[in-house]
Motif scaffolding. Structure first.
Motif, PDB file in Angstrom:
ATOM      1  N   ILE A   1      58.919  56.158 -19.084  1.00 16.79           N
ATOM      2  CA  ILE A   1      58.616  54.902 -19.771  1.00 16.79           C
ATOM      3  C   ILE A   1      57.327  55.026 -20.574  1.00 16.79           C
ATOM      4  N   GLU A   2      56.311  55.621 -19.983  1.00 16.62           N
ATOM      5  CA  GLU A   2      55.037  55.790 -20.679  1.00 16.62           C
ATOM      6  C   GLU A   2      55.216  56.604 -21.958  1.00 16.62           C
TER       7      GLU A   2
ATOM      8  N   LEU B   1      72.209  53.028 -16.651  1.00 15.60           N
ATOM      9  CA  LEU B   1      70.944  52.445 -16.211  1.00 15.60           C
ATOM     10  C   LEU B   1      70.392  53.289 -15.073  1.00 15.60           C
ATOM     11  N   LEU B   2      69.161  53.771 -15.227  1.00 15.10           N
ATOM     12  CA  LEU B   2      68.457  54.458 -14.152  1.00 15.10           C
ATOM     13  C   LEU B   2      67.500  53.467 -13.506  1.00 15.10           C
ATOM     14  N   LEU B   3      67.570  53.373 -12.206  1.00 15.40           N
ATOM     15  CA  LEU B   3      66.751  52.407 -11.480  1.00 15.40           C
ATOM     16  C   LEU B   3      66.024  53.098 -10.342  1.00 15.40           C
ATOM     17  N   GLY B   4      64.706  53.023 -10.349  1.00 15.79           N
ATOM     18  CA  GLY B   4      63.899  53.576  -9.274  1.00 15.79           C
ATOM     19  C   GLY B   4      63.179  52.467  -8.539  1.00 15.79           C
ATOM     20  N   VAL B   5      63.362  52.402  -7.235  1.00 15.15           N
ATOM     21  CA  VAL B   5      62.765  51.334  -6.420  1.00 15.15           C
ATOM     22  C   VAL B   5      62.003  51.955  -5.259  1.00 15.15           C
TER      23      VAL B   5
ATOM     24  N   VAL C   1      65.071  45.019 -14.455  1.00 14.35           N
ATOM     25  CA  VAL C   1      66.306  45.410 -15.129  1.00 14.35           C
ATOM     26  C   VAL C   1      66.591  44.500 -16.317  1.00 14.35           C
ATOM     27  N   ARG C   2      66.379  43.210 -16.137  1.00 15.06           N
ATOM     28  CA  ARG C   2      66.624  42.266 -17.248  1.00 15.06           C
ATOM     29  C   ARG C   2      65.721  42.593 -18.438  1.00 15.06           C
ATOM     30  N   ARG C   3      64.459  42.894 -18.169  1.00 17.51           N
ATOM     31  CA  ARG C   3      63.546  43.216 -19.270  1.00 17.51           C
ATOM     32  C   ARG C   3      63.936  44.525 -19.961  1.00 17.51           C
ATOM     33  N   ALA C   4      64.432  45.499 -19.192  1.00 12.45           N
ATOM     34  CA  ALA C   4      64.877  46.757 -19.787  1.00 12.45           C
ATOM     35  C   ALA C   4      66.087  46.529 -20.694  1.00 12.45           C
ATOM     36  N   LEU C   5      67.006  45.653 -20.272  1.00 17.05           N
ATOM     37  CA  LEU C   5      68.173  45.321 -21.092  1.00 17.05           C
ATOM     38  C   LEU C   5      67.749  44.636 -22.387  1.00 17.05           C
ATOM     39  N   VAL C   6      66.789  43.727 -22.275  1.00 21.70           N
ATOM     40  CA  VAL C   6      66.275  43.054 -23.481  1.00 21.70           C
ATOM     41  C   VAL C   6      65.623  44.062 -24.404  1.00 21.70           C
ATOM     42  N   ASP C   7      64.856  44.989 -23.834  1.00 22.93           N
ATOM     43  CA  ASP C   7      64.194  46.017 -24.634  1.00 22.93           C
ATOM     44  C   ASP C   7      65.219  46.858 -25.401  1.00 22.93           C
ATOM     45  N   ALA C   8      66.361  47.093 -24.761  1.00 23.52           N
ATOM     46  CA  ALA C   8      67.411  47.894 -25.394  1.00 23.52           C
ATOM     47  C   ALA C   8      68.279  47.078 -26.335  1.00 23.52           C
ATOM     48  N   GLY C   9      68.199  45.756 -26.248  1.00 16.78           N
ATOM     49  CA  GLY C   9      69.081  44.906 -27.037  1.00 16.78           C
ATOM     50  C   GLY C   9      70.508  44.946 -26.540  1.00 16.78           C
ATOM     51  N   LEU C  10      70.678  45.126 -25.222  1.00 14.53           N
ATOM     52  CA  LEU C  10      72.001  45.248 -24.630  1.00 14.53           C
ATOM     53  C   LEU C  10      72.287  44.096 -23.676  1.00 14.53           C
TER      54      LEU C  10
ATOM     55  N   GLY D   1      56.666  50.395  -6.403  1.00 13.40           N
ATOM     56  CA  GLY D   1      56.930  49.795  -7.701  1.00 13.40           C
ATOM     57  C   GLY D   1      58.386  49.972  -8.093  1.00 13.40           C
ATOM     58  N   VAL D   2      58.759  49.365  -9.211  1.00 16.76           N
ATOM     59  CA  VAL D   2      60.137  49.419  -9.716  1.00 16.76           C
ATOM     60  C   VAL D   2      60.100  49.853 -11.176  1.00 16.76           C
ATOM     61  N   ALA D   3      61.029  50.731 -11.549  1.00 12.83           N
ATOM     62  CA  ALA D   3      61.118  51.191 -12.938  1.00 12.83           C
ATOM     63  C   ALA D   3      62.582  51.279 -13.347  1.00 12.83           C
ATOM     64  N   ALA D   4      62.876  50.919 -14.605  1.00 13.77           N
ATOM     65  CA  ALA D   4      64.246  50.945 -15.116  1.00 13.77           C
ATOM     66  C   ALA D   4      64.272  51.600 -16.493  1.00 13.77           C
ATOM     67  N   VAL D   5      65.214  52.503 -16.690  1.00 11.31           N
ATOM     68  CA  VAL D   5      65.380  53.222 -17.957  1.00 11.31           C
ATOM     69  C   VAL D   5      66.862  53.213 -18.326  1.00 11.31           C
ATOM     70  N   LEU D   6      67.159  52.922 -19.577  1.00  8.87           N
ATOM     71  CA  LEU D   6      68.532  52.960 -20.076  1.00  8.87           C
ATOM     72  C   LEU D   6      68.710  54.177 -20.966  1.00  8.87           C
TER      73      LEU D   6
END
Length: 364
Positions: free
Chosen positions: A324-325, A101-105, A31-40, A189-194
């Motif tokens: 994400i891909e 935030l979409l979070l798949g775990v 989640v932290r990396r997804a936030l950084v990717d978004a600049g949020l 695995g874990v995936a996060a999308v904003l």
């Protein structure tokens, strides 16, 4: 679509063939990396939509607290990321949210329901296809070879070992004529999308934009199945209906798609989806494969990630991994897997109940 939906940030973990030892830490890091990717910052997120295998709401909330998202409302949906993307898009379209935030775990290996019955249907459908269109068993195997070739450049994939055509054909038969490498096996695995509204993206996004231009959702109950056809038992008509609805909404056609991530639960499923999604005429999927029009250098690149055949089957996270891909390709950030001049991308998901969600993305 009522309001435009943009994808503003993405990230995922490497997938694993075993249950996650510490999902809380992995969720926080992703989640932290997804936030950084978004600049949020965490405070920019209005709500969280989550799907998980065994991870309960309380554990998800504690994981989100590590990222500063503890106070944010959490909607813990069914353990299937197929519905996650669709429901979040609907919320943004309707003006109910600006940034989600979409979070798949997938923290535990998924159980494949009615495996014996499912394999029996697949074997019957594969043999029916071979008889009807005089397709060789080698064609199905070539799809598995392609999946592994794509996965060689994907460090997040589980099954990355290159396979020759002979190795696929000589592997243990699971549902004749399909062998072991021709199926997607459970992984974690874990995936996060904003996701956000277009207005939010214009105010806050700093990187290349990707927007969702159309989305279709079709359930098995909404279509008339072909009587007595084995293809119908594995959802062929549902996929056709979703594709037709999607293209009609978007005003684009299958010929406009340059990259696609589809639900390749088996090589048979992928072969049938070439036809159901309109990438070739019925009965001509073998020619598409033989001509290399499903890979780099052809008309379309299908599953550049390696697909489910290489990442594995993780219902809670797999759909977001597809998203994400595709976003990486549309941004021009897919590294060695980059599809040249990617502009329109198609995502195709199948839920555990047979519901199909198809989504079209476009580079801004």
């Amino acid at each position: 679509m009522q309001r435009c939906v943009n994808v503003i940030g993405v990230d995922m973990s490497a997938f694993s063939p075993a249950p996650l030892l510490d999902p809380t830490v992995l969720v926080g890091d992703t989640v932290r990396r997804a936030l950084v990717d978004a600049g949020l910052a965490a405070g920019d997120v209005g709500t969280v939509f989550a799907a998980s295998g065994l991870m309960e709401t309380g554990a998800l909330q504690r994981a989100l607290e590590l990222t500063g998202l503890g106070p944010v409302p959490l909607r813990h949906l069914a353990a299937d990321s197929c519905s996650l993307l669709h429901q979040a898009c609907q919320a943004i379209e309707a003006g109910q949210a600006e940034c989600i935030l979409l979070l798949g775990v997938q923290d535990a290996l998924a159980t494949l329901p009615d495996l014996d019955s499912t394999l029996g249907q697949l074997a019957t459908a594969a043999r029916e296809y071979m008889v009807r269109y005089r397709t060789r068993r080698e064609t199905f195997a070539m799809v598995a070879v392609k999946a592994r070739q794509h996965a060689l450049c994907n460090s997040e994939a589980v099954f990355r070992q290159e396979l020759s055509l002979d190795q696929v054909l000589e592997a243990p038969v699971i549902a004749g004529p399909l062998t072991h490498p021709q199926f997607a096996w459970p992984t974690c695995g874990v995936a996060a999308v904003l996701l956000c509204s277009r207005e939010f993206a214009r105010r806050r996004a700093s990187g290349p934009g990707v927007r969702i231009i159309a989305q279709a959702r079709v359930t098995p109950q909404q279509v008339s199945l072909g009587a007595g056809l084995a293809f119908s038992a594995i959802g062929y008509e549902v996929n056709v209906a979703a594709a037709q609805d999607l293209y009609e909404q978007a005003g684009w056609g299958p010929q406009d798609v340059g990259v696609c991530e589809l639900h390749d639960s088996s090589t048979l499923a992928e072969l049938l989806l070439y036809e159901a999604l309109g990438f070739c005429a019925e009965g001509s999927a073998e020619k598409l494969v033989e001509d290399g029009d499903n890979t780099y250098g052809g008309n379309l690149v299908v599953n550049p990630s390696g697909g489910l055949l290489s990442l594995g089957r993780a219902p809670s996270a797999g759909g977001l991994a597809q998203c994400i891909e595709l976003v990486r390709h549309l941004r021009g950030r897919a590294g060695q897997r980059q599809v040249a001049n990617a502009n329109i991308a198609l995502q195709h998901q199948v839920g555990t109940d047979g519901t199909v969600v198809a989504t079209l993305y476009q580079r801004e």
